[in-house]
Design an enzyme around this catalytic site. Structure first.
Site, PDB file in Angstrom:
ATOM      1  N   GLY A 152     -22.417  39.343 -38.451  1.00 27.95           N
ATOM      2  CA  GLY A 152     -23.566  38.622 -37.936  1.00 27.95           C
ATOM      3  C   GLY A 152     -23.463  38.248 -36.463  1.00 27.95           C
ATOM      4  N   MET A 153     -22.273  37.902 -35.994  1.00 29.33           N
ATOM      5  CA  MET A 153     -22.120  37.456 -34.609  1.00 29.33           C
ATOM      6  C   MET A 153     -21.204  38.338 -33.787  1.00 29.33           C
ATOM      7  SD  MET A 153     -22.056  33.329 -34.278  1.00 29.33           S
ATOM      8  CE  MET A 153     -20.412  33.154 -34.892  1.00 29.33           C
ATOM      9  N   VAL A 187     -16.085  44.349 -34.329  1.00 31.20           N
ATOM     10  CA  VAL A 187     -14.633  44.407 -34.355  1.00 31.20           C
ATOM     11  C   VAL A 187     -14.194  45.815 -33.966  1.00 31.20           C
ATOM     12  CG1 VAL A 187     -12.549  44.087 -35.756  1.00 31.20           C
ATOM     13  CG2 VAL A 187     -14.560  42.635 -36.158  1.00 31.20           C
ATOM     14  N   ASP A 190     -17.884  31.817 -45.275  1.00 31.98           N
ATOM     15  CA  ASP A 190     -18.373  33.177 -45.461  1.00 31.98           C
ATOM     16  C   ASP A 190     -17.403  33.995 -46.322  1.00 31.98           C
ATOM     17  OD1 ASP A 190     -20.235  35.205 -45.150  1.00 31.98           O
ATOM     18  OD2 ASP A 190     -19.436  35.871 -43.224  1.00 31.98           O
TER      19      ASP A 190
END
Length: 154
Positions: free
Chosen positions: A26-27, A30, A145
């Site tokens: 979501g943010m 990687v 999460d």
């Protein structure tokens, strides 16, 4: 999060050289990276929010997440080694353990065909997850999460 990544293989972010894109959330995105002077590979999470909410507020939360993770030490948690901003792009990032399976790819519990896994393996994974969550809760942190995609296997 779109399929388009911010950085491509070979590009630099701070002292890290991008090897490959390995995931997104979501943010952030990687990447597998190599530290240019150490030659060590890490996972680098880069702030890459493209939504409608307050960018500044979410970037601050991303940085806070990196700071919190850097303080945690447990065998079932990835360690965060570095938190910084790329001088050229201003992108916030943090470097952490790179967890890869024996074939060299990252795997999460969502990648596993659970019908082919023994109860013993499931018990071990569940026990390790509970131990990690117990530890982070004892440190005053709540993991908001917990999902199959966030449980890495090695």
């Amino acid at each position: 999060m779109s399929e388009e990544t911010i950085f491509k293989a070979g590009q630099a972010i701070g002292p890290y050289r991008i090897v490959r894109h390995i995931g997104c959330g979501g943010m952030g995105e990687v990447y597998e990276v190599e530290h240019e002077s150490l030659g060590v590979h890490y996972a680098l999470k880069v702030f890459a929010y493209r939504g409608e909410k307050s960018w500044t507020m979410l970037r601050a939360k991303f940085i806070e997440e990196g700071q919190v993770l850097a303080r945690l030490r447990h065998p079932n948690l990835v360690r965060v080694f570095d938190l910084s901003m790329d001088g050229a792009t201003g992108v916030a990032y943090y470097a952490m353990d790179l967890v890869l399976y024996k074939d060299g790819n990252p795997y999460t519990l969502s990648d596993v065909d659970r019908s082919s896994v023994s109860e013993d393996h499931l018990f071990i994974w569940f026990r390790d997850l509970c131990n990690a969550l117990d530890y982070i809760h004892s440190q005053g942190v709540v993991h908001r999460d917990v999902k199959l995609n966030n449980i890495l296997l090695n």
